[in-house]
Write a protein that holds these residues in place. Structure first.
Motif, PDB file in Angstrom:
ATOM      1  N   ILE A   1      46.033  41.548  47.753  1.00 39.36           N
ATOM      2  CA  ILE A   1      47.159  40.778  48.298  1.00 39.36           C
ATOM      3  C   ILE A   1      48.396  41.475  47.474  1.00 39.36           C
ATOM      4  N   ALA A   2      48.159  41.676  46.166  1.00 37.99           N
ATOM      5  CA  ALA A   2      49.372  42.437  45.588  1.00 37.99           C
ATOM      6  C   ALA A   2      49.632  43.680  46.109  1.00 37.99           C
ATOM      7  N   LYS A   3      48.661  44.598  46.863  1.00 36.50           N
ATOM      8  CA  LYS A   3      49.288  45.917  47.361  1.00 36.50           C
ATOM      9  C   LYS A   3      49.604  45.739  48.773  1.00 36.50           C
ATOM     10  N   LEU A   4      49.507  44.556  49.561  1.00 38.81           N
ATOM     11  CA  LEU A   4      49.672  44.537  50.702  1.00 38.81           C
ATOM     12  C   LEU A   4      51.155  45.056  51.141  1.00 38.81           C
ATOM     13  N   GLU A   5      52.280  44.497  50.396  1.00 37.64           N
ATOM     14  CA  GLU A   5      53.567  44.856  50.660  1.00 37.64           C
ATOM     15  C   GLU A   5      53.785  46.259  50.618  1.00 37.64           C
ATOM     16  N   ALA A   6      52.935  46.953  49.556  1.00 38.94           N
ATOM     17  CA  ALA A   6      53.374  48.610  49.413  1.00 38.94           C
ATOM     18  C   ALA A   6      52.604  49.325  50.457  1.00 38.94           C
TER      19      ALA A   6
ATOM     20  N   PRO B   1      29.378  32.795  41.567  1.00 39.70           N
ATOM     21  CA  PRO B   1      30.706  33.038  40.512  1.00 39.70           C
ATOM     22  C   PRO B   1      31.579  34.262  40.853  1.00 39.70           C
ATOM     23  N   GLY B   2      32.849  34.083  40.732  1.00 37.28           N
ATOM     24  CA  GLY B   2      33.737  35.192  41.069  1.00 37.28           C
ATOM     25  C   GLY B   2      34.052  35.311  42.655  1.00 37.28           C
ATOM     26  N   GLN B   3      33.573  34.592  43.529  1.00 37.53           N
ATOM     27  CA  GLN B   3      33.646  34.653  44.888  1.00 37.53           C
ATOM     28  C   GLN B   3      34.702  33.485  45.336  1.00 37.53           C
ATOM     29  N   VAL B   4      35.540  33.895  46.226  1.00 33.91           N
ATOM     30  CA  VAL B   4      36.782  33.118  46.762  1.00 33.91           C
ATOM     31  C   VAL B   4      36.877  33.314  48.299  1.00 33.91           C
ATOM     32  N   SER B   5      37.119  32.035  48.996  1.00 33.23           N
ATOM     33  CA  SER B   5      37.415  32.051  50.664  1.00 33.23           C
ATOM     34  C   SER B   5      38.734  32.124  50.556  1.00 33.23           C
ATOM     35  N   LEU B   6      39.351  32.831  51.376  1.00 34.85           N
ATOM     36  CA  LEU B   6      40.871  33.120  51.508  1.00 34.85           C
ATOM     37  C   LEU B   6      41.470  32.949  52.980  1.00 34.85           C
ATOM     38  N   ARG B   7      42.603  31.983  53.105  1.00 38.11           N
ATOM     39  CA  ARG B   7      43.290  32.304  54.172  1.00 38.11           C
ATOM     40  C   ARG B   7      44.885  32.455  54.008  1.00 38.11           C
ATOM     41  N   MET B   8      45.240  33.503  54.847  1.00 34.01           N
ATOM     42  CA  MET B   8      46.510  34.031  54.518  1.00 34.01           C
ATOM     43  C   MET B   8      47.339  34.058  55.911  1.00 34.01           C
ATOM     44  N   THR B   9      48.697  33.699  55.767  1.00 38.69           N
ATOM     45  CA  THR B   9      49.913  34.204  56.967  1.00 38.69           C
ATOM     46  C   THR B   9      50.531  35.202  56.317  1.00 38.69           C
ATOM     47  N   LEU B  10      50.795  36.328  57.233  1.00 40.89           N
ATOM     48  CA  LEU B  10      51.263  37.370  56.708  1.00 40.89           C
ATOM     49  C   LEU B  10      52.312  37.878  57.936  1.00 40.89           C
ATOM     50  N   GLU B  11      53.409  38.444  57.432  1.00 41.50           N
ATOM     51  CA  GLU B  11      54.392  38.872  58.342  1.00 41.50           C
ATOM     52  C   GLU B  11      54.748  40.605  58.130  1.00 41.50           C
ATOM     53  N   ASP B  12      55.426  40.872  59.222  1.00 45.31           N
ATOM     54  CA  ASP B  12      55.794  42.289  58.859  1.00 45.31           C
ATOM     55  C   ASP B  12      56.881  42.532  58.002  1.00 45.31           C
ATOM     56  N   ALA B  13      56.788  43.247  56.962  1.00 42.26           N
ATOM     57  CA  ALA B  13      57.696  43.479  55.818  1.00 42.26           C
ATOM     58  C   ALA B  13      58.753  44.346  56.330  1.00 42.26           C
ATOM     59  N   GLY B  14      58.448  45.250  57.266  1.00 46.92           N
ATOM     60  CA  GLY B  14      59.689  46.266  57.803  1.00 46.92           C
ATOM     61  C   GLY B  14      60.640  45.998  58.549  1.00 46.92           C
TER      62      GLY B  14
END
Length: 152
Positions: free
Chosen positions: A117-122, A139-152
């Motif tokens: 997630i931290a590297k997505l924009e770069a 342990p240490g496992q997650v499920s993830l839901r994200m909404t993304l848009e174009d940064a450019g």
């Protein structure tokens, strides 16, 4: 006969005036003064935050990096898929929502997901609008839901 009806007109006027003075004094003490104090506290807090930001900007060794413009002309979906594969994140579902992309990951390592997630924009020229993470029983496992848009 009530006690109020036994009073003279002058006494009734004095009593009404005293009541008005008490109401105004009560409003001033219990409404106006706390609002003024709260506003002063908020102004002080904002001034401290602004001075902290100024100190951080002037500190040696802190250089703001210019944001690189996205030169990748590919659509958002393939860029995210490639980025997830590179990071080792198994994507479960991609749902386009106009210019945005909704991503679902059923299981991923927490540290891996946070780095991705931290590297997505770069790396993928994508900006995360919303991130919902749920801890799994492993342990240490997650499920993830994200909404993304174009940064450019």
């Amino acid at each position: 006969m009530t006690a109020l009806s036994r009073l003279t007109l002058r006494e009734k006027g004095l009593l009404a005036g005293g009541g008005v003075v008490l109401v105004v004094l009560g409003l001033w003490m219990y409404v106006w003064q706390p609002l003024i104090e709260q506003r002063a506290d908020q102004n002080d807090r904002i001034a401290r935050y602004l001075s902290l930001i100024d100190i951080a900007r002037e500190a040696p060794g802190t250089v703001q990096k210019p944001v690189a413009a996205c030169t990748d002309g590919a659509a958002l979906g393939p860029r995210i898929t490639n980025s997830a594969e590179t990071a080792g994140i198994p994507l479960t579902r991609l749902d386009p929502e106009g210019a945005r992309l909704r991503i679902t990951v059923s299981s991923a390592g927490y540290a891996d997901a946070m780095l991705w997630i931290a590297k997505l924009e770069a790396t993928a020229c994508a900006r995360a609008l919303s991130v919902e993470m749920s801890r799994l029983t492993e342990p240490g496992q997650v499920s993830l839901r994200m909404t993304l848009e174009d940064a450019g």
